[in-house]
Design a protein around this motif. Structure first.
Motif, PDB file in Angstrom:
ATOM      1  N   ARG A  84      25.300  59.901  20.833  1.00  0.00           N
ATOM      2  CA  ARG A  84      25.111  61.350  20.727  1.00  0.00           C
ATOM      3  C   ARG A  84      23.740  61.780  21.249  1.00  0.00           C
ATOM      4  O   ARG A  84      23.334  62.929  21.086  1.00  0.00           O
ATOM      5  CB  ARG A  84      25.291  61.806  19.278  1.00  0.00           C
ATOM      6  CG  ARG A  84      26.648  61.449  18.673  1.00  0.00           C
ATOM      7  CD  ARG A  84      26.886  62.198  17.383  1.00  0.00           C
ATOM      8  NE  ARG A  84      27.925  61.587  16.577  1.00  0.00           N
ATOM      9  CZ  ARG A  84      29.242  61.808  16.702  1.00  0.00           C
ATOM     10  NH1 ARG A  84      29.666  62.637  17.640  1.00  0.00           N
ATOM     11  NH2 ARG A  84      30.120  61.207  15.918  1.00  0.00           N
ATOM     12  N   ASN A  96      24.015  63.910  10.177  1.00  0.00           N
ATOM     13  CA  ASN A  96      25.450  64.033  10.453  1.00  0.00           C
ATOM     14  C   ASN A  96      25.950  62.868  11.305  1.00  0.00           C
ATOM     15  O   ASN A  96      27.049  62.341  11.075  1.00  0.00           O
ATOM     16  CB  ASN A  96      25.749  65.360  11.135  1.00  0.00           C
ATOM     17  CG  ASN A  96      25.575  66.548  10.213  1.00  0.00           C
ATOM     18  OD1 ASN A  96      25.626  66.409   8.995  1.00  0.00           O
ATOM     19  ND2 ASN A  96      25.359  67.714  10.777  1.00  0.00           N
ATOM     20  N   ALA A  97      25.142  62.479  12.285  1.00  0.00           N
ATOM     21  CA  ALA A  97      25.539  61.352  13.129  1.00  0.00           C
ATOM     22  C   ALA A  97      25.653  60.078  12.303  1.00  0.00           C
ATOM     23  O   ALA A  97      26.597  59.295  12.470  1.00  0.00           O
ATOM     24  CB  ALA A  97      24.530  61.159  14.257  1.00  0.00           C
ATOM     25  N   ARG A 142      32.478  66.548  21.214  1.00  0.00           N
ATOM     26  CA  ARG A 142      32.288  65.749  20.006  1.00  0.00           C
ATOM     27  C   ARG A 142      33.480  64.825  19.760  1.00  0.00           C
ATOM     28  O   ARG A 142      33.316  63.696  19.281  1.00  0.00           O
ATOM     29  CB  ARG A 142      32.063  66.663  18.798  1.00  0.00           C
ATOM     30  CG  ARG A 142      31.707  65.876  17.541  1.00  0.00           C
ATOM     31  CD  ARG A 142      31.208  66.766  16.414  1.00  0.00           C
ATOM     32  NE  ARG A 142      30.746  65.956  15.300  1.00  0.00           N
ATOM     33  CZ  ARG A 142      29.532  65.439  15.191  1.00  0.00           C
ATOM     34  NH1 ARG A 142      28.651  65.641  16.159  1.00  0.00           N
ATOM     35  NH2 ARG A 142      29.190  64.699  14.154  1.00  0.00           N
ATOM     36  N   ALA A 174      32.156  72.420  22.924  1.00  0.00           N
ATOM     37  CA  ALA A 174      31.381  71.488  22.107  1.00  0.00           C
ATOM     38  C   ALA A 174      32.270  70.618  21.227  1.00  0.00           C
ATOM     39  O   ALA A 174      32.009  69.421  21.057  1.00  0.00           O
ATOM     40  CB  ALA A 174      30.377  72.257  21.256  1.00  0.00           C
ATOM     41  N   ASP A 175      33.337  71.196  20.647  1.00  0.00           N
ATOM     42  CA  ASP A 175      34.187  70.396  19.771  1.00  0.00           C
ATOM     43  C   ASP A 175      34.951  69.333  20.561  1.00  0.00           C
ATOM     44  O   ASP A 175      35.216  68.239  20.055  1.00  0.00           O
ATOM     45  CB  ASP A 175      35.151  71.288  18.982  1.00  0.00           C
ATOM     46  CG  ASP A 175      36.036  72.153  19.862  1.00  0.00           C
ATOM     47  OD1 ASP A 175      35.765  72.262  21.075  1.00  0.00           O
ATOM     48  OD2 ASP A 175      37.002  72.740  19.330  1.00  0.00           O
ATOM     49  N   GLU A 189      32.927  61.851  21.847  1.00  0.00           N
ATOM     50  CA  GLU A 189      31.880  61.035  21.224  1.00  0.00           C
ATOM     51  C   GLU A 189      32.442  60.244  20.050  1.00  0.00           C
ATOM     52  O   GLU A 189      32.185  59.032  19.914  1.00  0.00           O
ATOM     53  CB  GLU A 189      30.735  61.925  20.744  1.00  0.00           C
ATOM     54  CG  GLU A 189      29.931  62.581  21.860  1.00  0.00           C
ATOM     55  CD  GLU A 189      28.898  63.559  21.331  1.00  0.00           C
ATOM     56  OE1 GLU A 189      28.025  63.967  22.122  1.00  0.00           O
ATOM     57  OE2 GLU A 189      28.976  63.943  20.142  1.00  0.00           O
ATOM     58  N   ASP A 190      33.208  60.919  19.195  1.00  0.00           N
ATOM     59  CA  ASP A 190      33.780  60.252  18.024  1.00  0.00           C
ATOM     60  C   ASP A 190      34.648  59.066  18.437  1.00  0.00           C
ATOM     61  O   ASP A 190      34.549  57.968  17.866  1.00  0.00           O
ATOM     62  CB  ASP A 190      34.621  61.236  17.204  1.00  0.00           C
ATOM     63  CG  ASP A 190      33.791  62.307  16.518  1.00  0.00           C
ATOM     64  OD1 ASP A 190      32.548  62.198  16.530  1.00  0.00           O
ATOM     65  OD2 ASP A 190      34.394  63.260  15.973  1.00  0.00           O
ATOM     66  N   ARG A 218      29.776  64.621  28.081  1.00  0.00           N
ATOM     67  CA  ARG A 218      28.487  65.196  27.704  1.00  0.00           C
ATOM     68  C   ARG A 218      27.901  66.010  28.852  1.00  0.00           C
ATOM     69  O   ARG A 218      27.290  67.059  28.627  1.00  0.00           O
ATOM     70  CB  ARG A 218      27.529  64.090  27.258  1.00  0.00           C
ATOM     71  CG  ARG A 218      27.893  63.530  25.878  1.00  0.00           C
ATOM     72  CD  ARG A 218      26.929  62.429  25.429  1.00  0.00           C
ATOM     73  NE  ARG A 218      25.555  62.865  25.381  1.00  0.00           N
ATOM     74  CZ  ARG A 218      24.980  63.500  24.368  1.00  0.00           C
ATOM     75  NH1 ARG A 218      25.698  63.821  23.294  1.00  0.00           N
ATOM     76  NH2 ARG A 218      23.706  63.838  24.411  1.00  0.00           N
TER      77      ARG A 218
END
Length: 370
Positions: free
Chosen positions: A69, A119-120, A41, A37-38, A44-45, A27
């Motif tokens: 997030r 979305n989160a 993410r 950014a992808d 994060e996922d 982050r």
């Protein structure tokens, strides 16, 4: 005694979890543009999947994404509304470590242009295991969080000459977000609102009077706003409120028992459960729980997230028995007093400390309620 079928659960938790090092690094890299950014993410996922698996393995039914997030438990949400922006103004009352998190300021009409956490939540809901009885839990800050520290100064008067117009727009925006979360499948929503505990602190109440406000009036206002924000929730959506005295890098802001707001807040919030901080002497005794209406649920925050030392299970059981003098034991549940990482910095514990604390909640809940 049987387990609870509807949230809050006998063994529950407030929501935020310590960020894994690789998540924090990803982050941070994303913010300075050295990681796409992808890719951020994807990290994060992966970390959220691991956090979900950890919670389910411990035996928690309420499962969160750890707030992985977000940077701040409240500001990422508030800044998601149209018309609200970051603000670095300083206030007199700071955390016990003398640090001051940023705030939010209203610079335009408040609107809800899109789902902020939808979305989160959808990713979390797709990750939890219904077969294990897990329930995806979403947390959002309460509507008073933009106002508590700065007061009316947080609202640009040229945009809202009268505060009631601001409150009306803010509540409408909250209702829109709650509808968005419900449509995404959210059936367990927790509203985090520290104002109810902060308004019990003598120094905080004094500062509020100095700026021309009345702390007792604010308790009434903030209770009304939260009730209005969640008023139209569908009957199959459980809503709880969590309040504490500050949780930033293991520090705190406020002290004092719930007595000053007990009648107004504990007796007036129209929600399915109250998560209340009781892990230290700063929270006072259980006597104010006498104001909780008959049949309402209280989640006792008896396990601290500020220090790594593990509480004694028998001592926690004895404290639950003390609280049961004011709220029937069938209407009580157990949790830590707050999250482990209300901000991206995290508290002064390790991942193993965190696991032991959460496992203790489950262990004690089974011992007390079966």
């Amino acid at each position: 005694m049987s387990a609870r079928a509807k949230p809050p659960f006998r063994a529950d938790h407030v929501g935020s979890l310590l960020r894994p090092a690789r998540l924090a690094e990803a982050r941070a890299a994303g913010k300075v543009g050295t990681m796409p950014a992808d890719a951020v993410r994807a990290v994060e996922d992966e970390c959220i999947r691991e956090a979900v698996a950890m919670q389910e393995a411990i035996g928690l039914r309420a499962v969160t994404d750890g707030e992985f997030r977000r940077d701040w438990w409240h500001l990422d949400f508030l800044w998601g509304f149209e018309g609200i922006e970051p603000w670095e103004a300083l206030r007199a009352q700071s955390f016990s470590n003398a640090e001051q998190p940023p705030m939010a300021r209203v610079t335009g009409r408040v609107r809800h242009p899109r789902g902020i956490f939808t979305n989160a939540f959808s990713f979390l809901a797709d990750t939890v295991s219904a077969a294990k009885g897990s329930v995806a839990k979403q947390t959002i800050p309460g509507p008073s969080m933009i106002h508590l520290r700065p007061g009316d100064e947080a609202v640009e008067p040229s945009v809202y000459p009268e505060m009631e117009g601001f409150w009306s727009d803010l509540v409408a925006a909250y209702r829109a977000e709650i509808r968005s979360l419900y449509n995404a499948g959210c059936r367990y929503l927790q509203v985090d609102d520290v104002s109810f505990a902060y308004l019990c602190d003598d120094a905080m109440r004094g500062n509020i009077r100095k700026r021309g406000d009345d702390p007792d009036r604010l308790a009434v206002l903030y209770t009304r706003l939260l009730n209005e924000a969640v008023r139209d929730r569908p009957p199959d959506m459980a809503v709880t409120v969590h309040t504490c005295r500050g949780n930033f890098k293991s520090s705190w802001v406020a002290s004092g028992g719930y007595g000053p707001v007990a009648e107004t807040v504990l007796g007036g919030l129209d929600v399915d459960g109250l998560f209340m901080e009781f892990d230290s002497d700063r929270a006072g005794g259980f006597e104010p729980l006498a104001w909780v209406p008959r049949g309402h649920t209280v989640v006792l925050g008896l396990i601290t997230t500020k220090t790594p030392e593990l509480e004694d299970a028998d001592a926690v059981c004895r404290r639950i028995d003390e609280a049961a003098k004011y709220v029937p034991i069938e209407n009580l549940c157990l949790s830590p007093q707050c999250g482990f990482s209300s901000t991206h910095h995290g508290n002064a514990l390790t991942q193993d400390d965190q696991k032991r604390k959460l496992a203790l909640v489950v262990e004690v809940a089974r011992k007390v309620w079966g």
